[in-house]
Design an enzyme around this catalytic site. Sequence first.
Site, short mmCIF file in Angstrom:
data_model
loop_
_atom_site.label_atom_id
_atom_site.label_comp_id
_atom_site.label_asym_id
_atom_site.label_seq_id
_atom_site.Cartn_x
_atom_site.Cartn_y
_atom_site.Cartn_z
N LYS A 88 -45.67 17.64 -14.73
CA LYS A 88 -45.25 18.24 -16.01
C LYS A 88 -44.71 19.63 -15.74
O LYS A 88 -45.33 20.43 -15.04
CB LYS A 88 -46.46 18.34 -16.95
CG LYS A 88 -46.16 19.03 -18.27
CD LYS A 88 -45.59 18.05 -19.27
CE LYS A 88 -44.91 18.71 -20.46
NZ LYS A 88 -43.46 18.99 -20.25
N LYS A 112 -51.14 26.59 -13.52
CA LYS A 112 -51.04 26.91 -14.95
C LYS A 112 -51.49 25.72 -15.80
O LYS A 112 -52.29 25.85 -16.72
CB LYS A 112 -49.58 27.25 -15.24
CG LYS A 112 -49.29 27.63 -16.66
CD LYS A 112 -47.81 27.61 -17.02
CE LYS A 112 -46.88 28.20 -16.01
NZ LYS A 112 -45.54 28.49 -16.57
N LYS A 124 -41.31 20.81 -11.59
CA LYS A 124 -40.24 21.65 -12.13
C LYS A 124 -38.91 21.10 -11.68
O LYS A 124 -38.82 20.49 -10.61
CB LYS A 124 -40.39 23.08 -11.59
CG LYS A 124 -39.70 24.13 -12.43
CD LYS A 124 -40.60 24.59 -13.55
CE LYS A 124 -39.94 25.57 -14.47
NZ LYS A 124 -40.93 26.19 -15.36
N ASP A 164 -36.81 25.35 -20.01
CA ASP A 164 -37.10 26.59 -19.30
C ASP A 164 -35.84 27.44 -19.51
O ASP A 164 -35.07 27.16 -20.46
CB ASP A 164 -37.36 26.32 -17.80
CG ASP A 164 -38.01 27.50 -17.08
OD1 ASP A 164 -39.23 27.69 -17.21
OD2 ASP A 164 -37.31 28.27 -16.41
N THR A 207 -45.01 29.88 -26.27
CA THR A 207 -45.24 30.74 -25.11
C THR A 207 -45.48 32.18 -25.56
O THR A 207 -46.44 32.83 -25.11
CB THR A 207 -44.05 30.66 -24.13
OG1 THR A 207 -43.71 29.30 -23.94
CG2 THR A 207 -44.37 31.30 -22.81
N1 GLU Z 1 -40.98 26.04 -18.65
C1 GLU Z 1 -42.23 26.34 -19.26
C2 GLU Z 1 -43.20 26.89 -18.24
O1 GLU Z 1 -42.79 27.60 -17.34
C3 GLU Z 1 -42.76 25.16 -20.07
C4 GLU Z 1 -42.94 23.88 -19.35
C5 GLU Z 1 -43.31 22.69 -20.22
O2 GLU Z 1 -43.43 22.85 -21.43
O3 GLU Z 1 -43.48 21.62 -19.65
O4 GLU Z 1 -44.38 26.71 -18.31
#
Ligand code: GLU
Length: 446
Positions: A88, A112, A124, A164, A207
């Site tokens: 994820k 995270k 990612k 992102d 976020t």
């Molecule tokens: N890109 C965001 C991060 O750095 C969110 C990733 C997501 O929602 O899967 O955590």
Amino acid sequence: MKATEVIDDLRRRFPNEPEYLQAVEEVVTSIEDVYNEHPEFERYNLIERLCLPDRIISFRVSWVDDKGQVHNNMGYRIQHNNAIGPYKGGIRFHASVNQSILKFLAFEQTFKNSLTTLPMGGGKGGSDFSPKGKSDMEVMRFCQAFMTELYRHIGPDEDVPAGDIGVGGREIGYLYGQYKRIRNCYEGVLTGKGMSYGGSLIRPEATGYGAVYYLQEVLKHENDTIEGKRLAISGYGNVGWGIMKKAAELGAKVTYFAGPDGYIHDPDGVTGEKLDYILEMRAKDPMHCKPYADKYGVEFVAGEKCWGVKDVDVYMPAATQNDVRMESAEKIAASGVKYYIEVANMPTTNDALNFLRGQKHMVVAPSKAVNAGGVGVSGLEMSQNSERLSWTAEEVDAQLHKMMKNIHKVSAEAAEEYGLGYDLVAGANIAGFKKVAEAMYEQGVF
Ligand code: GLU
């Protein structure tokens, strides 16, 4: 292999991947004690396995612009670790994207996601394509070409991408449309979707809201409150905007914010209709913040960042990686401001971060904890999709708030347990690591 040997080994094997090595070094040096406590982890060569991605997918993305010209970009998906749940993590579309940057992001994402307590592994992806300056049709054709390869590697129980930098609601919509067309299957394969097709309320704000909730916990720990606090941030994209909005709601205000062209000082704070203007401004290309100063008659300092300004209480770097280097860190420390709360993924170089952590008058919080609310609400979007239900904004927000409180609590407790005091950076690494390491150990060598 011992923890430090792993870093040396990775340096030798991946000399051209500085961001990846930086992220690995930051985590590995702070979990050494936990690792050494578990001889079975070393026997299983667990740190090295946790540092190396499970899989790296890279592909060419060819697309046609509005003039009929063909362009070739690179596309990637790093499936880093799925010990605690499906891979994820977001997709980044930006000219700077390369394998090193995505490897660092996928690595960070693993810890995270573990901190959120939801069953999500780390991944990612992205491309060196930039949507800035492209027409909607060009972005759509690019997203369709990108998904035409990516679809075979993802799925709701396999790998769930999201947004992102450079990937917002528009891009997610085009990506989802293409996935659905190829697979003929309506499923929760992406998060950050639009509300009409399975998105979650509060995801766009999550976020930034989460970062402010986390800040509240830090302040509580220091017998302080958020009311009246003045915040200096960098970046006013999705995340920065969420911080501005939530801070204003809770009686604090963002009085400084920086963009690529310089920084703004608005002593009254970004509140009310100014928040809408931020949205308008960030959609422009190039993304400049000077127009804010012209419109509201406030100060604009060209070509500078706002690190080191004294009339604030909290710094929150919320732009991109390595925004704060040693030179800025020295100014930050000299300003006397107490709170340094990272928001963007790895916004501080390792030397600058260690320097700031060493300042007795400062509290430093790490991005992998502070910005976890974004992916946390993505996890809640996955739950809603699985249930085929949509929760109210209040429900999602309450869960997000609870999650952020818990992330702060477990990080503080983990640091305390290892005799490190109130060290939120080490605490987040230790807490995030423990869960993934235990899951990997119990599942054997794979
Ligand atoms: N890109 C965001 C991060 O750095 C969110 C990733 C997501 O929602 O899967 O955590």
